[in-house]
Scaffold this active site. Sequence first.
Site, short mmCIF file in Angstrom:
data_model
loop_
_atom_site.label_atom_id
_atom_site.label_comp_id
_atom_site.label_asym_id
_atom_site.label_seq_id
_atom_site.Cartn_x
_atom_site.Cartn_y
_atom_site.Cartn_z
N LYS A 35 38.53 48.46 30.30
CA LYS A 35 39.95 48.46 30.69
C LYS A 35 40.36 47.05 31.15
O LYS A 35 39.50 46.21 31.43
CB LYS A 35 40.18 49.49 31.79
CG LYS A 35 39.38 49.25 33.07
CD LYS A 35 39.42 50.48 33.97
CE LYS A 35 38.60 50.25 35.24
NZ LYS A 35 38.48 51.48 36.04
N TYR A 256 49.28 20.63 51.49
CA TYR A 256 50.54 20.99 52.14
C TYR A 256 50.31 21.36 53.59
O TYR A 256 49.34 22.05 53.92
CB TYR A 256 51.16 22.20 51.45
CG TYR A 256 51.54 21.95 50.02
CD1 TYR A 256 52.61 21.11 49.70
CD2 TYR A 256 50.84 22.56 49.00
CE1 TYR A 256 52.96 20.90 48.38
CE2 TYR A 256 51.19 22.36 47.67
CZ TYR A 256 52.24 21.52 47.36
OH TYR A 256 52.58 21.32 46.06
C1 LIG Z 1 37.13 51.69 36.33
C2 LIG Z 1 36.43 52.98 36.11
C3 LIG Z 1 35.05 53.00 35.83
C4 LIG Z 1 34.18 51.77 35.90
O1 LIG Z 1 33.92 51.46 37.26
P1 LIG Z 1 32.99 50.24 37.70
O2 LIG Z 1 32.97 50.32 39.19
O3 LIG Z 1 33.68 49.00 37.24
O4 LIG Z 1 31.67 50.42 37.07
C5 LIG Z 1 34.48 54.23 35.48
N1 LIG Z 1 35.21 55.35 35.47
C6 LIG Z 1 36.52 55.38 35.77
C7 LIG Z 1 37.26 56.67 35.75
C8 LIG Z 1 37.17 54.19 36.12
O5 LIG Z 1 38.47 54.22 36.46
#
Ligand SMILES: *Cc1c(COP(=O)(O)O)cnc(C)c1O
Length: 362
Positions: A35, A256
């Site tokens: 994702k 800054y």
């Molecule tokens: C993002 C996600 C994962 C992966 O999680 P990690 O902590 O990055 O390994 C797995 N399952 C679901 C439903 C997620 O939203």
Amino acid sequence: MIAEARLSVDLDALAHNFAQLRADAAGAEAAPVVKADAYGLGVGPVARRLWAEGARRFFVARLGEGEALRAALSDRQAAILVLDGLVDGAAPRMTAAGLTPVLTTLEQIDAWSAMSGLAGPLPCALHFDTGMNRLGLAVESAIEAAARVEAAKSLRPQLVISHLACAAQPDDRRNALQLQAFSQARSAFPGVPASLAASAGIYLGPDYRFDVVRPGISLYGGGPREMPDSRFRAVATLLAPVLQVRDIAAGESVGYGTMFTAPRAMRIAILGAGYADGILRALHDQGTACLNGRRAPFAIVTMDMIGVDIADCGVVRPGDMAELLGPNVLLDDVAAAMDATVAHEVLVRLSRRAEKVLIGEV
Ligand SMILES: *Cc1c(COP(=O)(O)O)cnc(C)c1O
């Protein structure tokens, strides 16, 4: 090569991490979570390399991410599961791109079942909420959900999933409660593979692994327990060039306002990367770079430049490259320095400004 900030994505390290997770998942299928553009690292090369390493099932969050992944994988017959579920109006695009929605409500089961009446047999997955209180069907509705899937005739359930809220804390009692609730939900779907563990869950033990595990962050080099773990190699390395080296007298400020006032005479290197490259301004008094193999603590972070204290770095010249993230400046350490964040957020914030370089075969 011009001395400009560059983000390298090491596909060989990715393959190493995938192999490590698979070995540790001991027989469960490892289905990569890609994702958010593979946690910001570029879903095309990441997914194609993981396919070459044997991954056949991938998870994304959004419909558009699923479509992009389908295009990136072209004719490879991967299953692509969309964690958002079947949001309103998504069904035609889901079928057009050959995506599998991870259904999260009874209404979504009905809507996808109606679609399968028109389009022919369709795959689906089901997400049960076992305590995270984010997305998912209630465990109590498992029998009803199974009945609706069964009644649909042309729905093909591929996976029953849930997600753990506290997997990085192995002693948290909620892990066992979620495991118990998940076991109850999946019993309504005999013969359908099950998936509970993300990166951290894999290390909670065999009971948590079921048929499929869903690693994300540890593929990309983050430790499964939110701390550095030497079994995983850094996939992302951000290097930035030294633009200038300057000597500062005690009491002078840098950048800054009053972000940094030199407590003593200092030598500061100005690096050509800043918060526009994803190194947050909040790191200005916690972050470190690595220069000549030595630590260089941050003094300032501005949009385009970071000032670091190079007292311990030996001779530093313009054009030398400093590491801001990578094998010496570890993802989990950067996350800890950023206060209350996780490696996931550090990665997804690495912006597109830095030139991206791939290492290893796609
Ligand atoms: C993002 C996600 C994962 C992966 O999680 P990690 O902590 O990055 O390994 C797995 N399952 C679901 C439903 C997620 O939203």
